[in-house]
Write an enzyme that holds these catalytic residues in place. Sequence first.
Site, PDB file in Angstrom:
ATOM      1  N   ARG A 102      -0.338   1.770  -4.956  1.00 51.43           N
ATOM      2  CA  ARG A 102       1.075   1.640  -5.031  1.00 51.43           C
ATOM      3  C   ARG A 102       1.239   2.137  -3.729  1.00 51.43           C
ATOM      4  NH1 ARG A 102       3.902   3.851 -10.358  1.00 51.43           N
ATOM      5  NH2 ARG A 102       3.828   5.304  -9.618  1.00 51.43           N
ATOM      6  N   SER A 112       0.500  -2.940  -8.854  1.00 51.61           N
ATOM      7  CA  SER A 112       0.439  -1.907  -8.657  1.00 51.61           C
ATOM      8  C   SER A 112      -0.416  -0.709  -9.416  1.00 51.61           C
ATOM      9  CB  SER A 112       0.979  -0.899  -7.693  1.00 51.61           C
ATOM     10  OG  SER A 112       2.314  -0.981  -8.137  1.00 51.61           O
ATOM     11  N   CYS A 170      16.795  -4.424   0.176  1.00 49.88           N
ATOM     12  CA  CYS A 170      16.726  -2.961  -0.259  1.00 49.88           C
ATOM     13  C   CYS A 170      15.330  -1.681  -0.207  1.00 49.88           C
ATOM     14  CB  CYS A 170      15.515  -3.187  -1.724  1.00 49.88           C
ATOM     15  SG  CYS A 170      14.945  -1.371  -2.831  1.00 49.88           S
ATOM     16  N   GLY A 176       4.029  -0.332   2.567  1.00 50.19           N
ATOM     17  CA  GLY A 176       2.846  -0.634   2.118  1.00 50.19           C
ATOM     18  C   GLY A 176       2.421  -1.959   1.417  1.00 50.19           C
ATOM     19  N   TYR A 467       7.171 -16.814  -3.829  1.00 53.16           N
ATOM     20  CA  TYR A 467       7.462 -16.458  -3.257  1.00 53.16           C
ATOM     21  C   TYR A 467       6.226 -15.126  -3.458  1.00 53.16           C
ATOM     22  CZ  TYR A 467       8.845 -12.381  -0.200  1.00 53.16           C
ATOM     23  OH  TYR A 467       8.894 -10.772   0.896  1.00 53.16           O
ATOM     24  N   ASN A 469       5.902 -11.668  -2.817  1.00 57.49           N
ATOM     25  CA  ASN A 469       6.664 -10.922  -3.187  1.00 57.49           C
ATOM     26  C   ASN A 469       7.053 -11.221  -4.135  1.00 57.49           C
ATOM     27  OD1 ASN A 469       5.470  -9.104  -1.558  1.00 57.49           O
ATOM     28  ND2 ASN A 469       6.770  -8.622  -0.173  1.00 57.49           N
ATOM     29  N   TYR A 470       7.532 -11.413  -5.128  1.00 58.67           N
ATOM     30  CA  TYR A 470       8.238 -12.124  -6.156  1.00 58.67           C
ATOM     31  C   TYR A 470       6.770 -12.259  -7.417  1.00 58.67           C
ATOM     32  CZ  TYR A 470      13.062 -11.640  -3.742  1.00 58.67           C
ATOM     33  OH  TYR A 470      13.622 -11.403  -2.848  1.00 58.67           O
TER      34      TYR A 470
HETATM   35  C1  LIG Z   1      14.551  -3.762  -6.132  1.00 55.90           C
HETATM   36  C2  LIG Z   1      14.219  -4.651  -5.722  1.00 55.90           C
HETATM   37  C3  LIG Z   1      14.492  -5.678  -3.980  1.00 55.90           C
HETATM   38  C4  LIG Z   1      13.610  -6.019  -3.630  1.00 55.90           C
HETATM   39  N1  LIG Z   1      14.304  -6.581  -2.738  1.00 55.90           N
HETATM   40  C5  LIG Z   1      13.419  -7.676  -1.423  1.00 55.90           C
HETATM   41  C6  LIG Z   1      14.077  -7.767  -0.339  1.00 55.90           C
HETATM   42  O1  LIG Z   1      15.140  -7.384   0.023  1.00 55.90           O
HETATM   43  N2  LIG Z   1      12.949  -8.388   0.202  1.00 55.90           N
HETATM   44  C7  LIG Z   1      11.464  -8.964   0.262  1.00 55.90           C
HETATM   45  O2  LIG Z   1      10.684  -9.323   1.175  1.00 55.90           O
HETATM   46  N3  LIG Z   1      10.844  -8.665  -1.352  1.00 55.90           N
HETATM   47  C8  LIG Z   1      11.914  -7.418  -1.547  1.00 55.90           C
HETATM   48  N4  LIG Z   1      11.574  -7.107  -2.737  1.00 55.90           N
HETATM   49  C9  LIG Z   1       9.854  -7.217  -3.359  1.00 55.90           C
HETATM   50  C10 LIG Z   1       8.793  -6.421  -2.680  1.00 55.90           C
HETATM   51  O3  LIG Z   1       8.881  -7.061  -1.287  1.00 55.90           O
HETATM   52  C11 LIG Z   1       7.427  -6.637  -2.803  1.00 55.90           C
HETATM   53  O4  LIG Z   1       7.813  -6.219  -4.335  1.00 55.90           O
HETATM   54  C12 LIG Z   1       6.506  -5.640  -1.963  1.00 55.90           C
HETATM   55  O5  LIG Z   1       5.595  -6.402  -3.166  1.00 55.90           O
HETATM   56  C13 LIG Z   1       7.221  -4.199  -2.910  1.00 55.90           C
HETATM   57  O6  LIG Z   1       6.502  -3.372  -2.185  1.00 55.90           O
HETATM   58  P1  LIG Z   1       5.439  -1.800  -2.127  1.00 55.90           P
HETATM   59  O7  LIG Z   1       4.868  -1.270  -2.021  1.00 55.90           O
HETATM   60  O8  LIG Z   1       7.177  -1.142  -3.240  1.00 55.90           O
HETATM   61  O9  LIG Z   1       5.304  -1.881  -3.661  1.00 55.90           O
HETATM   62  P2  LIG Z   1       3.822  -1.835  -5.312  1.00 55.90           P
HETATM   63  O10 LIG Z   1       4.229  -2.036  -6.065  1.00 55.90           O
HETATM   64  O11 LIG Z   1       3.493  -1.051  -4.605  1.00 55.90           O
HETATM   65  O12 LIG Z   1       2.675  -2.668  -4.957  1.00 55.90           O
HETATM   66  C14 LIG Z   1       2.656  -4.353  -4.146  1.00 55.90           C
HETATM   67  C15 LIG Z   1       1.257  -4.530  -4.424  1.00 55.90           C
HETATM   68  O13 LIG Z   1       0.909  -4.709  -2.847  1.00 55.90           O
HETATM   69  C16 LIG Z   1      -0.423  -3.590  -3.006  1.00 55.90           C
HETATM   70  N5  LIG Z   1      -0.551  -2.655  -2.876  1.00 55.90           N
HETATM   71  C17 LIG Z   1       0.834  -1.656  -2.416  1.00 55.90           C
HETATM   72  N6  LIG Z   1       0.231  -0.970  -1.546  1.00 55.90           N
HETATM   73  C18 LIG Z   1      -0.169  -0.962  -1.041  1.00 55.90           C
HETATM   74  C19 LIG Z   1      -1.337  -0.481   0.211  1.00 55.90           C
HETATM   75  N7  LIG Z   1      -0.816  -0.037   1.317  1.00 55.90           N
HETATM   76  N8  LIG Z   1      -2.364  -1.631   0.887  1.00 55.90           N
HETATM   77  C20 LIG Z   1      -2.984  -2.518   0.145  1.00 55.90           C
HETATM   78  N9  LIG Z   1      -1.525  -3.400  -0.769  1.00 55.90           N
HETATM   79  C21 LIG Z   1      -1.084  -2.415  -1.553  1.00 55.90           C
HETATM   80  C22 LIG Z   1      -0.242  -3.572  -4.737  1.00 55.90           C
HETATM   81  O14 LIG Z   1      -1.084  -3.111  -4.773  1.00 55.90           O
HETATM   82  C23 LIG Z   1       0.628  -4.297  -5.350  1.00 55.90           C
HETATM   83  O15 LIG Z   1      -0.031  -5.692  -5.309  1.00 55.90           O
HETATM   84  C24 LIG Z   1      12.473  -6.369  -3.632  1.00 55.90           C
HETATM   85  C25 LIG Z   1      11.380  -5.656  -4.889  1.00 55.90           C
HETATM   86  C26 LIG Z   1      12.380  -5.187  -6.181  1.00 55.90           C
HETATM   87  C27 LIG Z   1      11.737  -4.634  -7.189  1.00 55.90           C
END
Ligand SMILES: Cc1cc2nc3c(=O)[nH]c(=O)nc-3n(C[C@H](O)[C@H](O)[C@H](O)COP(=O)(O)OP(=O)(O)OC[C@H]3O[C@@H](n4cnc5c(N)ncnc54)[C@H](O)[C@@H]3O)c2cc1C
Length: 527
Positions: A102, A112, A170, A176, A467, A469-470
């Site tokens: 995470r 995550s 956001c 990461g 997408y 990331n969604y």
């Molecule tokens: C409120 C909100 C707003 C958002 N706005 C946008 C936006 O403006 N643009 C956009 O493109 N997306 C947006 N997203 C989606 C966001 O890009 C994804 O949810 C993204 O995966 C978040 O990354 P994280 O590290 O915060 O999440 P995590 O939950 O920590 O990780 C997401 C995924 O990546 C993996 N991961 C995490 N860290 C690593 C690492 N260091 N190495 C390898 N894998 C890893 C995790 O295991 C999991 O599979 C938004 C999401 C939310 C909830």
Amino acid sequence: MVSPISLIVLLLSVSLADSASVQESFVQCLNLNSDKTFPFYSSIYTASNPSFTSILDSSAQNLRLLVPSVPKPEFIFTPSRDSHVQAAVICSKKLGIHIRVRSGGHDYEGISYVSEIESPFIVVDLVKLRGIDVDVKSNTAWVQAGATTGEVYYRIYEKSSVHGFPAGLCTSLGIGGHITGGAYGAMMRKYGLGVDNVLDAKIVDANGRILDREAMGEDLFWAIRGGGGGSFGILLWWKIKLVSVPPTVTVFTVTKTLEQGATKILHKWQEVAPYIDENLFIRVIIQPSSDARNKTQRTIATSYNALFLGGARTLLQVMKTSFPELGLTIKDCLETSWIKSVLYIAGFPSDTPPEVLLKGKSTFKNFFKAKSDFVREPIPETGLEGLWQRLLVEDSPLMIWNPYGGRMSQFSESETPFPHRNGTLYKIQYLSLWQEGDKNAAKHIDWIRKLYNYMGPYVSSLPREAYVNYRDLDLGINTKNSTSYIQASAWGYRYYKNNFDRLVKIKTKVDPENVFRHEQSIPPLPL
Ligand SMILES: Cc1cc2nc3c(=O)[nH]c(=O)nc-3n(C[C@H](O)[C@H](O)[C@H](O)COP(=O)(O)OP(=O)(O)OC[C@H]3O[C@@H](n4cnc5c(N)ncnc54)[C@H](O)[C@@H]3O)c2cc1C
């Protein structure tokens, strides 16, 4: 004869003992495999630790994945050194303990920090790894995986008012996980995605080695820039390319309800927003609201929320020529700096100082289910009207439409694993939000699935793109010990189109034992 109560006590003590032994073996292994000068023991939180729940919940965005019935990790490990992450990979592999990673915790399905398919599992939370080193002279920055997008923007702004980075709107996203899936933001039409602006990376691979771009090779470097998180290794650092931003930018939000002609204006937006000046990004936020004339009546509000990389007078000319239907006036426009535009678009109150970005706080924590679509042909007005009917019957629905075009169309579909490029007019995000916990979750999830079915004829097909990331587990999941190419194709082609096959080949080469796996990870081919 054993009484039911003593059986429960027995099972509980066996499971506590198991959990203690998992933790003990892991700690012993970490001791053997990491640098003794940087102790890690206080960085391990088991369920009996009073901080366990607050750490687990801290960055998790989707409260749906924190309810008691959802599986919890054996423990959370918060490394404070890159070498700790290496040791965690080596030890989880050696001991056969399933690992989740995470960074910012924004995963829509919580993968995550939740594993529905494997138990026990542990979480490696990179929250302490948030270094950022900005070098304006070379237009670059090295950013550690646990840093948030807001911290990155702030550290750039601290050094220069004419540089920025084109990633998420956001400001609490973990850099990461965010960049691994693409990373779009308000400058995507001008500069592309976060992944289009990555120069190098450091990753811990399945053998616990730290590899930079040169050491990992171009195949793996390609895969990590859009192939989704949690499949190829643990990202430690990204080296990003800074982009130019003007000293003055302009933002606006103009709302039109159905009574103010929202349907026709939105229909026009579909034809305009993907082709308009690439300095202009106008997204549309769509949700029910109360009718101004009759408060008991609900209507649909469409809010045009925009960033223009330039001054208000130029913006007004662009809008007058290309999108007069919105009726933008000088009074709607706010000229500001790029860093303040970041706060505006993220929804902070107008007097919020940029330093808030260093707190990494989220403005969004909800129980929710989300889905996504990509649109290649404008949706006819009749289609929009059917959509309004469906939104009006749900308690708290939300849609966000993001325009593509501009720089996004100049990348080929295979340049990075993120394939939604030329020909995409815009992306739709659907959300249903609720506050009442588990109670009506099934009802809201059912509603969004039906809405998704309704939208089928209006969006991309063969594959119906989504997408990564969604993340949406409705598209399919890997099952324990039987991750297969066929199974994973169900979501693989939607997230990556034909890039899925190349991702599978790279995965087979770099992680044949599938150390990095989750519900929607890329599967290796059988050896
Ligand atoms: C409120 C909100 C707003 C958002 N706005 C946008 C936006 O403006 N643009 C956009 O493109 N997306 C947006 N997203 C989606 C966001 O890009 C994804 O949810 C993204 O995966 C978040 O990354 P994280 O590290 O915060 O999440 P995590 O939950 O920590 O990780 C997401 C995924 O990546 C993996 N991961 C995490 N860290 C690593 C690492 N260091 N190495 C390898 N894998 C890893 C995790 O295991 C999991 O599979 C938004 C999401 C939310 C909830």
